[in-house]
Design an enzyme around this catalytic site. Structure first.
Site, PDB file in Angstrom:
ATOM      1  N   ASN A   1     -13.086  -7.840  11.540  1.00  0.00           N
ATOM      2  CA  ASN A   1     -11.948  -8.582  10.998  1.00  0.00           C
ATOM      3  C   ASN A   1     -10.689  -7.762  11.223  1.00  0.00           C
ATOM      4  O   ASN A   1     -10.601  -6.613  10.792  1.00  0.00           O
ATOM      5  CB  ASN A   1     -12.173  -8.791   9.491  1.00  0.00           C
ATOM      6  CG  ASN A   1     -10.962  -9.392   8.804  1.00  0.00           C
ATOM      7  OD1 ASN A   1     -10.235 -10.196   9.404  1.00  0.00           O
ATOM      8  ND2 ASN A   1     -10.742  -9.021   7.550  1.00  0.00           N
TER       9      ASN A   1
ATOM     10  N   GLY B   1     -13.971  -4.642   8.162  1.00  0.00           N
ATOM     11  CA  GLY B   1     -14.844  -5.709   7.713  1.00  0.00           C
ATOM     12  C   GLY B   1     -15.550  -6.318   8.921  1.00  0.00           C
ATOM     13  O   GLY B   1     -14.981  -6.409  10.002  1.00  0.00           O
TER      14      GLY B   1
ATOM     15  N   ASP C   1       1.784  -2.494   8.163  1.00  0.00           N
ATOM     16  CA  ASP C   1       1.374  -1.286   8.888  1.00  0.00           C
ATOM     17  C   ASP C   1       0.569  -1.604  10.143  1.00  0.00           C
ATOM     18  O   ASP C   1      -0.116  -0.747  10.678  1.00  0.00           O
ATOM     19  CB  ASP C   1       0.597  -0.337   7.958  1.00  0.00           C
ATOM     20  CG  ASP C   1      -0.626  -0.999   7.327  1.00  0.00           C
ATOM     21  OD1 ASP C   1      -0.875  -2.189   7.614  1.00  0.00           O
ATOM     22  OD2 ASP C   1      -1.334  -0.329   6.558  1.00  0.00           O
TER      23      ASP C   1
ATOM     24  N   THR D   1      -6.246  -7.005  -1.167  1.00  0.00           N
ATOM     25  CA  THR D   1      -5.492  -7.862  -0.245  1.00  0.00           C
ATOM     26  C   THR D   1      -5.410  -9.309  -0.737  1.00  0.00           C
ATOM     27  O   THR D   1      -4.394  -9.983  -0.523  1.00  0.00           O
ATOM     28  CB  THR D   1      -6.123  -7.829   1.163  1.00  0.00           C
ATOM     29  OG1 THR D   1      -7.546  -8.033   1.034  1.00  0.00           O
ATOM     30  CG2 THR D   1      -5.897  -6.489   1.851  1.00  0.00           C
TER      31      THR D   1
ATOM     32  N   GLY E   1       0.820  -1.222   0.000  1.00  0.00           N
ATOM     33  CA  GLY E   1       0.000   0.000   0.000  1.00  0.00           C
ATOM     34  C   GLY E   1       0.847   1.261   0.000  1.00  0.00           C
ATOM     35  O   GLY E   1       1.991   1.267   0.441  1.00  0.00           O
TER      36      GLY E   1
ATOM     37  N   ARG F   1      31.019   9.810  24.519  1.00  0.00           N
ATOM     38  CA  ARG F   1      30.875   9.399  23.121  1.00  0.00           C
ATOM     39  C   ARG F   1      31.430   7.999  22.878  1.00  0.00           C
ATOM     40  O   ARG F   1      32.021   7.387  23.772  1.00  0.00           O
ATOM     41  CB  ARG F   1      31.557  10.451  22.237  1.00  0.00           C
ATOM     42  CG  ARG F   1      30.798  11.792  22.269  1.00  0.00           C
ATOM     43  CD  ARG F   1      31.562  12.876  21.558  1.00  0.00           C
ATOM     44  NE  ARG F   1      31.924  12.475  20.204  1.00  0.00           N
ATOM     45  CZ  ARG F   1      32.867  13.067  19.474  1.00  0.00           C
ATOM     46  NH1 ARG F   1      33.564  14.075  19.988  1.00  0.00           N
ATOM     47  NH2 ARG F   1      33.119  12.648  18.257  1.00  0.00           N
TER      48      ARG F   1
ATOM     49  N   ARG G   1      -1.824   9.028   3.111  1.00  0.00           N
ATOM     50  CA  ARG G   1      -2.273   9.855   4.247  1.00  0.00           C
ATOM     51  C   ARG G   1      -1.151  10.174   5.238  1.00  0.00           C
ATOM     52  O   ARG G   1      -1.331  10.992   6.133  1.00  0.00           O
ATOM     53  CB  ARG G   1      -3.435   9.162   4.968  1.00  0.00           C
ATOM     54  CG  ARG G   1      -4.765   9.412   4.257  1.00  0.00           C
ATOM     55  CD  ARG G   1      -5.900   8.767   4.991  1.00  0.00           C
ATOM     56  NE  ARG G   1      -5.969   7.334   4.751  1.00  0.00           N
ATOM     57  CZ  ARG G   1      -6.642   6.481   5.520  1.00  0.00           C
ATOM     58  NH1 ARG G   1      -7.277   6.927   6.583  1.00  0.00           N
ATOM     59  NH2 ARG G   1      -6.668   5.197   5.229  1.00  0.00           N
TER      60      ARG G   1
ATOM     61  N   ALA H   1      48.658  24.748  36.310  1.00  0.00           N
ATOM     62  CA  ALA H   1      47.464  25.261  35.623  1.00  0.00           C
ATOM     63  C   ALA H   1      47.861  26.142  34.445  1.00  0.00           C
ATOM     64  O   ALA H   1      48.863  26.839  34.484  1.00  0.00           O
ATOM     65  CB  ALA H   1      46.616  26.052  36.604  1.00  0.00           C
TER      66      ALA H   1
END
Ligand code: UD1
Ligand code: CA
Length: 459
Positions: free
Chosen positions: A167, A137, A102, A79, A11, A331, A15, A421
């Protein structure tokens, strides 16, 4: 019983309003499809067959190294048509389980119930009772409560629209049976599509029992068509993973404010404050405390460590009883021994720091090896990069680096060395000596400050 999973993912997902194909949209940091593939592999131990179409190249590229077989559906004709593209690859005796790219939160537990409903010679359908069945469905049963067929919303009559058993789309059935029915599907319906759901009526006509199963949680069947639904599923998954941590005995300041985009394995008496994000594989040993607003990626933190607020730790190993943060950045390839202290505004990269050493304030430590009980003063910088290559800094046990020092790598600081320092150290320093590398301070008696000159024309 050999099992094969088929994942429908052809699909378009218009949207979503995104250039990224729908099944590549991230959920908890991973593509939607990755969640379904992982569950499929979990259930069968085998690679699923993914039916792809829209954005096929991008989808295949994203899963190049994943255990996936591909079946193309060039045109999305429904489907039933999608499943038909995968069936030629499946042996007659396999039980086929149809999943959706999905619908990512389906669990192995529920799929095993569905597979049990199908058995060897039945058709298994996953159904659910919902308050609002709009769009789904509907399951049509006879007076004896036997499933007769599935009717799509757009084809349903008013009585059928009242049905609250829907369904979910998930079915399981032996390939030989499914093949016979799928090949006979027609597109003579309101949407002009080959509906997979029409196989239910065919099974009934052939005297094959249709047995239903239900999901353990309703979120498992939530499909994603837009960003609202994606956000709803993200929040359901967040809750599911937070609950798993609570069940494992972890204390969460707020289960709604912890994001697990990967896996987190915890020892006992771990505490996690609000707005913490975990990525990749993270391991937190006994009594670890994570403060608010931390991001922890692909890292093990050993027992009794405290991570203070707003700290980022990435691909590191933290030894026991360390304190890190607040506002620290650790890191990749950082290895801390026990009882190391990394304080605020300190960045550590690709460095090993041994037991009891402290880098407490405003420092950069990169490409370094720091011995035990070293004190690195505020504002110390390892100058590890000459613009072309990275160089190493080695600091011996018990050294004391004065504040504001620059260590120009490659350089070695001897054991027990003291660095005054503000020094710029570019040569190795001897053990147990004081090294100073800064201009000597002097004072000029009677020196006059410059005076402001009067402007032109004024006195
Ligand atoms: C389908 C079911 C419906 C069920 C609902 C659950 C059918 C005919 N209807 O309806 O009973 O309640 O799912 O969400 O099966 N797809 C393809 N190729 C196609 C068509 C669809 O791969 O040609 C994929 C889509 O990408 C999607 C899934 O199949 O992931 C479902 O398709 P969709 O058109 O959304 O079906 P629904 O109308 O929702
Ligand atoms: Ca749908």
């Amino acid at each position: 019983m050999p099992l094969t999973t088929v994942i429908l993912a052809a699909g378009q997902g218009t949207r979503m309003r995104s250039k990224l194909p729908k099944v590549l949209q991230p959920l908890a940091g991973q593509p939607l499809l990755a969640h379904v593939v992982a569950t499929a592999v979990d259930v069968t131990g085998e690679a699923p067959i993914v039916v792809y179409g829209h954005g096929g190249e991008a989808v295949q590229a994203a899963f190049a190294d994943a255990p996936v077989e591909w079946a193309e559906q060039a045109e999305q004709l429904g489907t039933g048509h999608a499943v038909a593209q995968a069936l030629p690859r499946i042996a007659d005796n396999d039980i086929v389980v149809v999943l959706y790219g999905d619908v990512p939160l389906i669990t192995a537990t529920t799929l095993n119930e569905l597979i049990a409903a199908a058995g060897d010679d039945r058709l298994g359908v996953l159904t659910a009772q919902v308050d609002d069945p709009t769009g789904y469905g509907r399951i049509v049963r006879d007076a004896a409560d036997r499933v007769m067929r599935i009717v799509e919303q757009k084809d349903a009559n008013p009585a059928e629209l009242e049905v609250n058993e829907i369904n979910t789309g998930f079915i399981a059935c032996r390939a030989s049976l499914l093949r016979g029915w799928v090949n006979r599907l027609s597109s003579d319906n309101a949407q002009g599509e080959y509906y997979l759901t029409d196989v239910i009526e065919m099974a009934v006509a052939d005297g094959v029992e249709v047995r239903t199963a239900q999901p353990y949680a309703i979120e498992e069947i939530l499909g994603i068509n837009d960003k609202r639904q994606l956000a709803a599923v993200e929040s359901a998954l967040r809750a599911r993973r937070a609950e798993a941590l609570l069940d494992a005995g972890v204390t969460l300041a707020d289960p709604n404010r912890v994001d697990i985009r990967g896996t987190v394995v915890c020892g006992s008496d771990v505490f996690i404050d609000v707005n913490v994000v975990f990525e990749g594989e993270v391991k937190l040993d006994d009594n670890v405390r994570i403060g608010p607003n931390c991001v922890i990626r692909q890292t093990q933190i050993e027992q009794d460590c405290e991570i203070l607020p707003n700290t980022v730790i990435d691909h590191a190993h933290i030894g026991p009883r360390c304190t890190i943060g607040p506002f620290a950045r650790v890191r990749p390839e950082t290895f801390l021994g026990s009882e190391v202290r990394i304080g605020n505004f300190v960045e550590v990269k690709k460095s090993a720091i041994s037991k009891g050493s402290k880098v407490n304030h405003l420092s950069y430590v990169g490409d370094s090896r720091i011995g035990e009980n070293v004190n690195v003063g505020a504002g110390t910088i390892t100058c590890n990069y000459d613009g072309a290559n990275k160089h190493r800094t080695v600091i011996g046990d018990g050294a004391f680096i004065g504040s504001g020092t620059q260590l120009v790598a490659p350089v070695r600081i001897g054991e027990g060395s003291t660095i005054g320092a503000g020094s710029t150290i570019s040569k190795d320093t001897p053990a147990n000596a004081l090294t100073l590398a800064r201009a000597r301070q002097r004072s000029i008696e009677g020196w006059q400050r410059p005076q402001k000159q009067p402007k032109d024309g004024k006195k």
